[in-house]
Design a protein around this motif. Structure first.
Motif, short mmCIF file in Angstrom:
data_model
loop_
_atom_site.label_atom_id
_atom_site.label_comp_id
_atom_site.label_asym_id
_atom_site.label_seq_id
_atom_site.Cartn_x
_atom_site.Cartn_y
_atom_site.Cartn_z
N VAL A 26 0.81 -1.21 -0.38
CA VAL A 26 -0.46 -0.16 -0.35
C VAL A 26 1.15 1.33 0.19
CG1 VAL A 26 -1.58 1.39 1.48
CG2 VAL A 26 -2.10 -0.96 1.65
N ILE A 27 0.82 2.06 -0.63
CA ILE A 27 1.32 3.51 -1.22
C ILE A 27 0.41 4.53 -0.85
CG2 ILE A 27 3.10 5.05 -2.35
CD1 ILE A 27 3.03 1.93 -3.94
N VAL A 28 0.43 5.00 0.24
CA VAL A 28 -0.83 6.48 -0.02
C VAL A 28 -0.30 8.01 -0.39
CG1 VAL A 28 -2.09 7.83 1.91
CG2 VAL A 28 -1.53 5.36 2.33
N GLY A 29 -0.94 8.41 -0.90
CA GLY A 29 -0.69 9.35 -1.61
C GLY A 29 -1.42 10.29 -0.83
N THR A 30 -0.53 12.01 -0.97
CA THR A 30 -1.17 13.54 -0.33
C THR A 30 -0.46 14.28 -0.58
OG1 THR A 30 -1.51 14.32 2.04
CG2 THR A 30 0.23 13.18 1.71
N ARG A 31 -1.48 15.46 -0.14
CA ARG A 31 -0.62 16.49 -1.43
C ARG A 31 1.11 17.26 -0.42
NH1 ARG A 31 -3.65 19.53 -3.93
NH2 ARG A 31 -6.01 19.19 -3.26
N ASP A 32 0.81 16.54 0.34
CA ASP A 32 1.80 17.33 0.73
C ASP A 32 2.41 16.62 2.62
OD1 ASP A 32 4.24 18.62 2.62
OD2 ASP A 32 2.95 20.99 2.50
N PRO A 33 3.60 15.20 2.31
CA PRO A 33 3.78 14.44 2.81
C PRO A 33 3.90 14.75 3.81
CG PRO A 33 3.80 13.40 0.82
CD PRO A 33 4.07 14.88 0.54
N ASP A 34 5.09 16.53 4.60
CA ASP A 34 5.60 16.62 5.38
C ASP A 34 4.42 17.00 6.49
OD1 ASP A 34 7.78 15.72 4.70
OD2 ASP A 34 8.64 17.42 3.96
N ALA A 35 3.42 18.08 6.11
CA ALA A 35 2.60 18.56 6.50
C ALA A 35 1.04 17.14 7.56
CB ALA A 35 2.26 19.35 5.80
N THR A 36 1.08 16.78 5.84
CA THR A 36 -0.04 15.21 6.46
C THR A 36 0.52 14.64 8.18
OG1 THR A 36 -0.51 15.56 4.64
CG2 THR A 36 -0.72 13.51 5.78
N LEU A 37 1.92 15.25 7.89
CA LEU A 37 2.35 13.99 9.14
C LEU A 37 3.22 14.71 10.30
CD1 LEU A 37 5.26 11.68 7.65
CD2 LEU A 37 2.74 10.78 8.44
N ALA A 38 2.84 16.25 9.81
CA ALA A 38 2.87 16.89 11.46
C ALA A 38 1.74 17.49 11.73
CB ALA A 38 3.91 18.45 10.60
N ARG A 39 0.26 17.60 10.94
CA ARG A 39 -0.59 17.91 11.73
C ARG A 39 -0.78 16.33 13.53
NH1 ARG A 39 -2.71 17.63 6.65
NH2 ARG A 39 -2.39 19.29 5.40
#
Length: 233
Positions: A26-39
């Protein structure tokens, strides 16, 4: 199989967790990985921070939308319907030649219609496009080299990945698309999830009906106060 989930919302998490359980990469795509993981706070829907989910599912890989699509054999669109077309068009090259299963609903959340539909969680969003077009068709026109299939959209995603949670699984799922092989791949994934009653509605134009069903599904769900399935008899 390498499967990309585009989007980190609750629906995408359901698919990612189930696919990991089934043994897929599974590969999960997000607009901005750093911002997603920082929330560190829940999103506007109350969904917990993604990094908490990822810690409990270490098998998933998180990267940009483009990198996720490029690495995958099959792509599932879990991007919110109001952003999906722009986000997918931006990664057109990475999606070329791929099967894309789209379950987005083309909701317009901020609107000033004359006769609003109040619900316990605010006013019901509008559907746009509706009747003479669908989001799935817009995506297909924008991505002519991608094989778009509309499916999963007539259920909450937690039910899509676990159909037996409703009526022992005795209910119906639908697929729409112009490419028979792509619809076959979508149907195979549905069977892996546990679906036994899958109805092929034909070409992608029928996605208009699937997307418009969203309002009826909401009305029934609000009346019943619980998740439910539909069965074609």
């Amino acid at each position: 199989m390498k499967i990309a989930i585009l989007g980190t919302g609750a629906g995408g998490r359901c698919h990612a967790a189930k696919l990991l359980e089934l043994g897929h990469e599974v590969i999960v795509g997000t607009r901005d990985p750093d911002a997603t993981l920082a929330r560190t706070a829940p999103d506007h829907m109350g969904t917990p921070p993604y990094r908490d989910w990822l810690a409990a599912h270490p098998g998933a890989t998180v990267c940009t939308f483009a990198d996720a699509a490029a690495a995958a054999d099959l792509v599932i669109n879990g991007i919110s319907g109001d952003h999906a077309l722009n986000a997918l068009t931006a990664i057109k090259d990475q999606l070329a030649g791929k099967t894309l299963i789209d379950y987005a609903v083309p909701y317009v959340y901020q609107h000033d219609s004359a006769h609003k539909w109040p619900t316990p969680w605010g006013f019901m969003p509008l559907l746009d496009p509706v009747d003479s077009d669908s989001l799935a068709e817009q995506i297909q026109r924008a991505l002519p080299e991608t094989r778009v299939v509309k499916s999963f959209v007539t259920q909450e995603q937690e039910t899509v990945v676990d159909p037996k949670s409703i009526g022992g699984g005795d209910h119906t799922m639908f697929v729409s698309g112009d490419d028979e092989a792509a619809k076959g791949r979508a149907a195979q994934l549905l069977r892996e999830y546990g679906w036994t009653d899958i109805v092929d509605l034909g070409p992608l134009v029928t996605a208009r009906g699937l997307e418009m069903y969203a309002h009826f599904h909401s009305a029934v769900g609000l009346a019943l106060g619980r998740r439910f399935g539909v069965k074609i008899v």
